[in-house]
Motif scaffolding. Sequence first.
Motif, PDB file in Angstrom:
ATOM      1  N   ALA A 162       0.866  -1.169   0.000  1.00  0.00           N
ATOM      2  CA  ALA A 162       0.000   0.000   0.000  1.00  0.00           C
ATOM      3  C   ALA A 162       0.912   1.231   0.000  1.00  0.00           C
ATOM      4  N   TRP A 163       0.318   2.386   0.162  1.00  0.00           N
ATOM      5  CA  TRP A 163       1.079   3.619  -0.013  1.00  0.00           C
ATOM      6  C   TRP A 163       1.131   4.450   1.264  1.00  0.00           C
ATOM      7  N   MET A 164       2.202   5.164   1.434  1.00  0.00           N
ATOM      8  CA  MET A 164       2.337   6.092   2.561  1.00  0.00           C
ATOM      9  C   MET A 164       2.742   7.457   2.029  1.00  0.00           C
ATOM     10  N   ASN A 165       2.313   8.485   2.736  1.00  0.00           N
ATOM     11  CA  ASN A 165       2.937   9.795   2.518  1.00  0.00           C
ATOM     12  C   ASN A 165       3.894  10.037   3.692  1.00  0.00           C
ATOM     13  N   ALA A 166       4.571  11.161   3.694  1.00  0.00           N
ATOM     14  CA  ALA A 166       5.589  11.396   4.724  1.00  0.00           C
ATOM     15  C   ALA A 166       4.991  11.347   6.127  1.00  0.00           C
ATOM     16  N   GLU A 167       3.798  11.882   6.254  1.00  0.00           N
ATOM     17  CA  GLU A 167       3.146  11.889   7.566  1.00  0.00           C
ATOM     18  C   GLU A 167       2.771  10.469   8.008  1.00  0.00           C
ATOM     19  N   ALA A 168       2.376   9.634   7.075  1.00  0.00           N
ATOM     20  CA  ALA A 168       2.058   8.237   7.402  1.00  0.00           C
ATOM     21  C   ALA A 168       3.320   7.492   7.851  1.00  0.00           C
TER      22      ALA A 168
ATOM     23  N   GLN B 244       5.870   8.870   9.303  1.00  0.00           N
ATOM     24  CA  GLN B 244       6.139   9.409  10.636  1.00  0.00           C
ATOM     25  C   GLN B 244       5.228   8.753  11.682  1.00  0.00           C
ATOM     26  N   ARG B 245       3.958   8.682  11.372  1.00  0.00           N
ATOM     27  CA  ARG B 245       3.000   8.085  12.318  1.00  0.00           C
ATOM     28  C   ARG B 245       3.296   6.609  12.563  1.00  0.00           C
ATOM     29  N   THR B 246       3.673   5.917  11.492  1.00  0.00           N
ATOM     30  CA  THR B 246       4.000   4.490  11.623  1.00  0.00           C
ATOM     31  C   THR B 246       5.157   4.297  12.601  1.00  0.00           C
ATOM     32  N   ILE B 247       6.164   5.128  12.443  1.00  0.00           N
ATOM     33  CA  ILE B 247       7.340   5.011  13.313  1.00  0.00           C
ATOM     34  C   ILE B 247       6.988   5.409  14.751  1.00  0.00           C
ATOM     35  N   GLU B 248       6.265   6.490  14.888  1.00  0.00           N
ATOM     36  CA  GLU B 248       5.963   7.005  16.226  1.00  0.00           C
ATOM     37  C   GLU B 248       5.009   6.110  17.012  1.00  0.00           C
ATOM     38  N   THR B 249       4.032   5.546  16.303  1.00  0.00           N
ATOM     39  CA  THR B 249       3.010   4.769  17.008  1.00  0.00           C
ATOM     40  C   THR B 249       3.311   3.279  17.033  1.00  0.00           C
ATOM     41  N   GLY B 250       4.155   2.820  16.080  1.00  0.00           N
ATOM     42  CA  GLY B 250       4.397   1.381  15.979  1.00  0.00           C
ATOM     43  C   GLY B 250       3.256   0.644  15.299  1.00  0.00           C
ATOM     44  N   ARG B 251       2.238   1.379  14.897  1.00  0.00           N
ATOM     45  CA  ARG B 251       1.111   0.811  14.150  1.00  0.00           C
ATOM     46  C   ARG B 251       1.256   1.248  12.693  1.00  0.00           C
ATOM     47  N   VAL B 252       1.286   0.267  11.799  1.00  0.00           N
ATOM     48  CA  VAL B 252       1.522   0.620  10.402  1.00  0.00           C
ATOM     49  C   VAL B 252       0.322   1.420   9.871  1.00  0.00           C
ATOM     50  N   THR B 253       0.649   2.584   9.344  1.00  0.00           N
ATOM     51  CA  THR B 253      -0.357   3.548   8.898  1.00  0.00           C
ATOM     52  C   THR B 253      -0.073   3.922   7.453  1.00  0.00           C
ATOM     53  N   TYR B 254      -1.053   3.659   6.605  1.00  0.00           N
ATOM     54  CA  TYR B 254      -0.920   3.981   5.186  1.00  0.00           C
ATOM     55  C   TYR B 254      -1.720   5.248   4.873  1.00  0.00           C
ATOM     56  N   TRP B 255      -1.623   5.649   3.612  1.00  0.00           N
ATOM     57  CA  TRP B 255      -2.483   6.703   3.099  1.00  0.00           C
ATOM     58  C   TRP B 255      -3.436   6.051   2.113  1.00  0.00           C
ATOM     59  N   SER B 256      -4.712   6.132   2.386  1.00  0.00           N
ATOM     60  CA  SER B 256      -5.684   5.538   1.487  1.00  0.00           C
ATOM     61  C   SER B 256      -5.897   6.466   0.299  1.00  0.00           C
ATOM     62  N   ARG B 257      -5.548   5.983  -0.890  1.00  0.00           N
ATOM     63  CA  ARG B 257      -5.690   6.816  -2.092  1.00  0.00           C
ATOM     64  C   ARG B 257      -7.156   6.986  -2.460  1.00  0.00           C
ATOM     65  N   SER B 258      -7.968   5.945  -2.183  1.00  0.00           N
ATOM     66  CA  SER B 258      -9.390   6.053  -2.540  1.00  0.00           C
ATOM     67  C   SER B 258     -10.139   6.950  -1.553  1.00  0.00           C
ATOM     68  N   ARG B 259      -9.827   6.799  -0.261  1.00  0.00           N
ATOM     69  CA  ARG B 259     -10.559   7.581   0.738  1.00  0.00           C
ATOM     70  C   ARG B 259      -9.873   8.908   1.040  1.00  0.00           C
TER      71      ARG B 259
ATOM     72  N   VAL C 229      -5.020   3.681   9.372  1.00  0.00           N
ATOM     73  CA  VAL C 229      -4.319   2.866  10.360  1.00  0.00           C
ATOM     74  C   VAL C 229      -4.782   1.436  10.128  1.00  0.00           C
ATOM     75  N   LYS C 230      -3.895   0.649   9.587  1.00  0.00           N
ATOM     76  CA  LYS C 230      -4.265  -0.713   9.187  1.00  0.00           C
ATOM     77  C   LYS C 230      -4.889  -1.461  10.370  1.00  0.00           C
ATOM     78  N   GLY C 231      -6.069  -1.995  10.159  1.00  0.00           N
ATOM     79  CA  GLY C 231      -6.741  -2.777  11.201  1.00  0.00           C
ATOM     80  C   GLY C 231      -7.539  -1.960  12.188  1.00  0.00           C
ATOM     81  N   GLU C 232      -7.621  -0.658  11.963  1.00  0.00           N
ATOM     82  CA  GLU C 232      -8.307   0.209  12.923  1.00  0.00           C
ATOM     83  C   GLU C 232      -9.763  -0.219  13.104  1.00  0.00           C
ATOM     84  N   THR C 233     -10.402  -0.589  12.025  1.00  0.00           N
ATOM     85  CA  THR C 233     -11.794  -1.027  12.153  1.00  0.00           C
ATOM     86  C   THR C 233     -11.903  -2.548  12.240  1.00  0.00           C
ATOM     87  N   SER C 234     -11.055  -3.264  11.516  1.00  0.00           N
ATOM     88  CA  SER C 234     -11.147  -4.734  11.477  1.00  0.00           C
ATOM     89  C   SER C 234     -10.444  -5.403  12.656  1.00  0.00           C
TER      90      SER C 234
END
Lengths: 128, 128
Positions: free
Chosen positions: A38-44, A46-61, A66-71
């Motif tokens: 999947a894709w990340m921007n610079a902020e994603a 940063q967030r991935t590193i800071e939180t330890g939770r892999v965070t992408y940028w959703s191109r469609s939404r 935050v991967k798994g946030e709802t599931s």
Amino acid sequence: MQKVFGMSFDPLTLKYNEKGLIPAIAQEESTGDVLMMAWMNAEAVQRTIETGRVTYWSRSRKQFWVKGETSGHVQNLVELRIDCDRDCLLVVVQQAGPACHTNRKSCFYTALKRGEEVEILSPLVTKN
Amino acid sequence: MQKVFGMSFDPLTLKYNEKGLIPAIAQEESTGDVLMMAWMNAEAVQRTIETGRVTYWSRSRKQFWVKGETSGHVQNLVELRIDCDRDCLLVVVQQAGPACHTNRKSCFYTALKRGEEVEILSPLVTKN
């Protein structure tokens, strides 16, 4: 106040495409399985590193994902790796449940065999 | 003339970006190591399947790039996999020598550790 660890890495030193995005490949630490891309921007990044939770940028939404946030199928970051051109990331993760929205462990569940597409992974049976 | 095997898969059924390209992740069959990520167009996908030699599209040189054609560090295709969105490929390969142009086995030789970039793979020593 104690700073736990310094962070000199700057996500802006990575190379992003014209949309400000960099591809990130998720690989499961324990099995080596490639789970998804999947894709990340610079902020994603940063967030991935800071939180330890892999965070992408959703191109469609057009929002952080935050991967798994709802599931609940989160990806906990084990290690972030950068390729030689600094234009692709490999995130080594601990994956909770299936990585794919189809409930399969990996998004790469279709293989070409003798010129035909074959499903090589079935959806996981999840407990209620 | 005998056709060795039929091929119903059509590379044009994959989803390419606005430049006609799809990302392809190369993973080593024997180790599970993620070696590199590069791009293919539909013709490169077709050539990869037909020849068994992984063939990318070089965005910088704007030409087909048979991996290892000059270096000898070829990638022999074991299996091509397609992700759920049909917009990313995973090529499982047998890699001859290092995959990276820096002579390292994988392009992902830089890891973030405690906020610092650390080199986790050294260039391979190649025999003359």
